[in-house]
Scaffold this motif. Structure first.
Motif, short mmCIF file in Angstrom:
data_model
loop_
_atom_site.label_atom_id
_atom_site.label_comp_id
_atom_site.label_asym_id
_atom_site.label_seq_id
_atom_site.Cartn_x
_atom_site.Cartn_y
_atom_site.Cartn_z
N ALA A 203 36.74 42.87 38.72
CA ALA A 203 37.58 43.95 39.23
C ALA A 203 37.05 44.51 40.54
O ALA A 203 37.83 44.77 41.47
N GLY A 204 35.74 44.69 40.64
CA GLY A 204 35.15 45.22 41.87
C GLY A 204 35.36 44.29 43.05
O GLY A 204 35.64 44.74 44.17
N PHE A 205 35.22 42.99 42.81
CA PHE A 205 35.42 42.00 43.87
C PHE A 205 36.88 42.00 44.33
O PHE A 205 37.17 41.98 45.53
N VAL A 206 37.80 42.04 43.38
CA VAL A 206 39.23 42.08 43.73
C VAL A 206 39.54 43.34 44.54
O VAL A 206 40.28 43.29 45.53
N ASN A 207 38.99 44.47 44.13
CA ASN A 207 39.24 45.72 44.84
C ASN A 207 38.76 45.64 46.29
O ASN A 207 39.45 46.08 47.22
N LEU A 208 37.58 45.06 46.49
CA LEU A 208 37.05 44.88 47.85
C LEU A 208 37.97 43.97 48.67
O LEU A 208 38.29 44.28 49.83
N LEU A 209 38.40 42.87 48.09
CA LEU A 209 39.27 41.93 48.81
C LEU A 209 40.63 42.56 49.12
O LEU A 209 41.22 42.29 50.17
N GLU A 210 41.13 43.39 48.21
CA GLU A 210 42.39 44.07 48.45
C GLU A 210 42.32 44.96 49.70
O GLU A 210 43.25 45.01 50.50
N VAL A 211 41.19 45.65 49.85
CA VAL A 211 41.02 46.51 51.02
C VAL A 211 40.84 45.65 52.27
O VAL A 211 41.43 45.93 53.32
N CYS A 212 40.02 44.59 52.16
CA CYS A 212 39.74 43.74 53.33
C CYS A 212 41.00 43.04 53.86
O CYS A 212 41.15 42.85 55.06
N LYS A 213 41.90 42.66 52.96
CA LYS A 213 43.10 41.94 53.41
C LYS A 213 44.04 42.83 54.20
O LYS A 213 44.80 42.35 55.05
N GLU A 260 37.14 31.40 42.26
CA GLU A 260 38.58 31.12 42.21
C GLU A 260 39.38 32.25 42.86
O GLU A 260 40.39 32.01 43.54
N ILE A 261 38.94 33.47 42.66
CA ILE A 261 39.59 34.63 43.30
C ILE A 261 39.46 34.52 44.81
O ILE A 261 40.41 34.79 45.56
N ALA A 262 38.27 34.11 45.28
CA ALA A 262 38.06 33.94 46.72
C ALA A 262 39.04 32.91 47.28
O ALA A 262 39.61 33.09 48.37
N HIS A 263 39.24 31.81 46.55
CA HIS A 263 40.18 30.78 46.99
C HIS A 263 41.58 31.37 47.14
O HIS A 263 42.30 31.10 48.11
N THR A 264 41.97 32.20 46.17
CA THR A 264 43.31 32.79 46.18
C THR A 264 43.52 33.69 47.39
O THR A 264 44.54 33.59 48.09
N TYR A 265 42.55 34.57 47.67
CA TYR A 265 42.70 35.50 48.79
C TYR A 265 42.59 34.79 50.13
O TYR A 265 43.18 35.22 51.12
N ASN A 266 41.85 33.71 50.16
CA ASN A 266 41.80 32.89 51.38
C ASN A 266 43.16 32.23 51.61
O ASN A 266 43.68 32.23 52.74
#
Length: 442
Positions: A203-213, A260-266
């Motif tokens: 959840a923390g990683f997703v939250n960070l990626l949500e802000v970064c995107k 896998e989450i990193a792949h998705t956001y990339n």
């Protein structure tokens, strides 16, 4: 004779008027008291607001931004005010032309503190973020924080799942890079507190990626995966081309989920993402839950240590990697990270997606680790050799680092004996331990 005039009515009128004056006077005094009290209260609140904005707490220079958030402070004073923003700017400003501006999550952690120092010494702008949780002794994290503060690195105290805080940080500073090292670590602890791994590593990683995107420009992101993703893989040495779909622990599963989450956001948002699979990192300022650390503590205290063997009675071995080598790998990954290609949450073109092993390439049996510590500490360890419990630990790790060597010159140079010597020197200094003459305890 005429009768005297009747004055009773006049006296009653005078007494009534006097009574009315007293009542009005009392009402006036009460009203005045209320006005004075309210004026004093308002003045006090104004003073509190003023001094809170301009004199934030010493420990973090801002209100706490995780589950312990002070509601009144957050509501009235925002995210730390002008003084707080000034510290954030000062810490994140590069000292060299064209330097990076890096947000380091988990900056008070073992690898995070070392990487922050290395980047700052090189002239990059560095801002830390850490929630100072109590998975292990928070005083060690505070000591690392103090060390970073001496080098003008400011750590914001906050949690990855606090999205408003992350948005605020990116509003204040246009980060060019994120070095994401914050995570719930440890294989065995996952059996006691599984939710902490999901909350932080997923959840923390997703939250960070949500802000970064959503920010513009999007930062390039280098983040900590783990050698644990290889799980039950039996091919050696471990290569990035090997399968990683058989995790042996929840910790490993959350790190694999992160990849896998990193792949998705990339793929969807054009974020540049580089995952680093760390192999048993050790050294000064290390984590007390790691074997080399608590072995040192227990050996010095004369306690028995558990030395594991596999279910087949073979020695457990690890690819122990010294912290300085890992830092060079992290910096190399940042240096070669390409820019993200998205803008405002929309992908504009293909973006970089990478994963690398960062290990030492030389697995060492745990028995040899203990023998080296015995020599450095001048104490014979009391060993209890037992079979490894089925708690998610793997019996053997061995890194193939040819890909990292090819792409950013990663080449480990510190063997276990040399690295442990540096660790023990730090340990005895930090804890004030006096090493005595060599003992012959059995």
């Amino acid at each position: 004779m005429a009768s005297p005039p009747d004055t009773s009515k006049s006296l009653k009128l005078l007494r009534y008027q006097s009574y009315i004056r007293r009542v009005n006077s009392s009402k006036f005094l009460k009203a005045s008291s209320k006005i004075l009290f309210r004026s004093t209260l308002i003045a006090a609140l104004i003073l509190i607001i003023f001094f809170t904005i301009h004199n934030p707490p010493i420990s973090s220079q801002s209100p706490h931004f995780h589950s312990h958030t002070n509601f009144l402070s957050s509501a009235l004073f925002g995210r730390g005010g002008a003084a707080w923003e000034k510290q954030v700017h000062r810490s994140a400003k590069p000292d060299r032309p064209g330097g990076m501006t890096v947000l380091v999550t988990g900056a008070a952690g073992f690898i995070g503190a070392h990487c922050s120092l290395a980047l700052k010494k090189r002239g990059e702008g560095v801002l830390g973020l850490d929630n100072f949780n109590d998975y292990y002794d928070p005083s060690l994290k505070r000591a690392r924080q103090a060390l970073l503060s001496k080098h003008e690195i400011f750590i914001v105290e906050g949690d990855l799942n606090d999205k408003p805080l992350l948005i605020k940080l990116f509003d204040v500073v246009p980060f060019t890079h994120v070095l994401h090292l914050a995570a719930q670590a440890g294989v065995r602890y996952a059996m006691q507190n599984p939710q902490s791994y999901v909350a932080s590593n997923v959840a923390g990683f997703v939250n960070l990626l949500e802000v970064c995107k959503d920010v513009n420009p999007q930062p390039a992101i280098v983040w900590a995966s783990s050698s644990s993703v290889y799980g039950l893989n039996t091919e050696n040495p471990f290569s990035e081309l090997h399968r990683t779909d058989q995790p042996a622990s929840l910790y490993a599963a959350t790190k694999k989920a992160g990849e896998e989450i990193a792949h998705t956001y990339n793929h969807i948002y054009g974020l540049s993402l580089t995952g680093l699979r760390f192999f048993t990192v050790y050294g000064p300022w290390g984590r007390p839950d790691m074997a080399y650390f608590f072995f040192t503590k227990d050996i010095l205290q004369g306690k028995t240590i558990d030395v594991y063997q596999t279910q087949e009675d073979k020695e457990v071995a690890r690819d122990f990697t010294y912290i300085d080598d890992v830092v060079k790998g992290c910096v190399g990954a940042l240096d070669t990270a390409e820019k993200s290609t998205g803008s405002g949450g929309k992908k504009r073109g293909p973006a970089q997606l990478r994963v690398y092993n960062l290990g030492n390439t030389s697995p060492v049996p745990v028995g040899k680790l203990v023998a080296i510590l015995e020599g450095l500490l001048n104490v014979k360890a009391k060993k209890h050799v037992i079979r490894m419990p089925r708690n998610g630990d793997v019996p053997f790790t061995h890194a193939n680092v040819s890909l990292a060597n090819r792409d950013f010159g990663y080449k480990p140079t510190t063997d276990l004996a040399a690295g442990l010597r540096k660790f023990v020197k730090w340990y005895v200094g930090y804890y004030g331990v006096q090493l005595g003459a060599k003992k012959g305890n059995n």
